[in-house]
Design a protein around this motif. Sequence first.
Motif, PDB file in Angstrom:
ATOM      1  N   VAL A 192      -9.460  -9.529   1.023  1.00  4.14           N
ATOM      2  CA  VAL A 192      -9.773  -8.444   0.960  1.00  4.14           C
ATOM      3  C   VAL A 192      -8.610  -7.344   0.154  1.00  4.14           C
ATOM      4  N   PHE A 193      -7.409  -7.707   0.429  1.00  7.44           N
ATOM      5  CA  PHE A 193      -6.108  -7.119  -0.394  1.00  7.44           C
ATOM      6  C   PHE A 193      -6.402  -7.307  -1.739  1.00  7.44           C
ATOM      7  N   ASN A 194      -6.528  -8.672  -2.032  1.00  6.08           N
ATOM      8  CA  ASN A 194      -6.465  -9.085  -3.582  1.00  6.08           C
ATOM      9  C   ASN A 194      -7.609  -8.490  -4.448  1.00  6.08           C
ATOM     10  N   LYS A 195      -8.734  -8.419  -3.808  1.00  6.45           N
ATOM     11  CA  LYS A 195     -10.173  -7.775  -4.288  1.00  6.45           C
ATOM     12  C   LYS A 195      -9.902  -6.372  -4.720  1.00  6.45           C
ATOM     13  N   GLN A 196      -9.103  -5.717  -3.779  1.00 10.94           N
ATOM     14  CA  GLN A 196      -8.830  -4.142  -4.167  1.00 10.94           C
ATOM     15  C   GLN A 196      -7.490  -4.152  -4.734  1.00 10.94           C
ATOM     16  N   GLY A 197      -6.840  -5.045  -5.423  1.00 10.78           N
ATOM     17  CA  GLY A 197      -5.490  -4.961  -6.307  1.00 10.78           C
ATOM     18  C   GLY A 197      -4.052  -4.829  -5.348  1.00 10.78           C
ATOM     19  N   PHE A 198      -4.283  -5.145  -4.125  1.00  8.97           N
ATOM     20  CA  PHE A 198      -3.213  -4.897  -3.553  1.00  8.97           C
ATOM     21  C   PHE A 198      -2.545  -6.345  -2.986  1.00  8.97           C
ATOM     22  N   VAL A 218       0.850  -1.231   0.022  1.00 10.91           N
ATOM     23  CA  VAL A 218       0.116   0.028  -0.049  1.00 10.91           C
ATOM     24  C   VAL A 218       0.752   1.055  -0.002  1.00 10.91           C
ATOM     25  N   ASP A 236      -5.321   4.789   0.679  1.00 11.78           N
ATOM     26  CA  ASP A 236      -5.511   3.339   0.327  1.00 11.78           C
ATOM     27  C   ASP A 236      -5.636   2.512   1.570  1.00 11.78           C
ATOM     28  N   LEU A 276     -12.721  -1.592   5.170  1.00 10.43           N
ATOM     29  CA  LEU A 276     -13.158  -2.940   4.474  1.00 10.43           C
ATOM     30  C   LEU A 276     -12.842  -4.213   5.398  1.00 10.43           C
ATOM     31  N   LEU A 305      -9.083   2.857   3.297  1.00  9.19           N
ATOM     32  CA  LEU A 305      -9.843   2.237   2.724  1.00  9.19           C
ATOM     33  C   LEU A 305      -9.856   0.651   3.052  1.00  9.19           C
ATOM     34  N   LEU A 306      -8.618   0.188   3.094  1.00 13.11           N
ATOM     35  CA  LEU A 306      -8.440  -1.379   3.354  1.00 13.11           C
ATOM     36  C   LEU A 306      -8.794  -1.526   4.943  1.00 13.11           C
TER      37      LEU A 306
END
Length: 69
Positions: free
Chosen positions: A58-64, A10, A15, A22, A18-19
């Motif tokens: 959660v991280f993968n879904k947000q592109g991290f 991150v 960001d 979530l 946001l994480l």
Amino acid sequence: MHIEAYKTNVKTKKDASLLVALLQFTISDCIIKFDSENREKILRIETNRDIKEMVYGVFNKQGFHCQII
């Protein structure tokens, strides 16, 4: 309770916020702190259960990316 720590990719405080929001929605019974001042952007989660797969999701879904340390 024990603390799980994750190294993340991150870049911004926005960001990170946001994480955290979530993750708190997904894992409401944990205490979540994000150290965005640290060079490795460490996420710490205080928990009583195994939450690693939920965090990765959660991280993968947000592109991290994150990795438990």
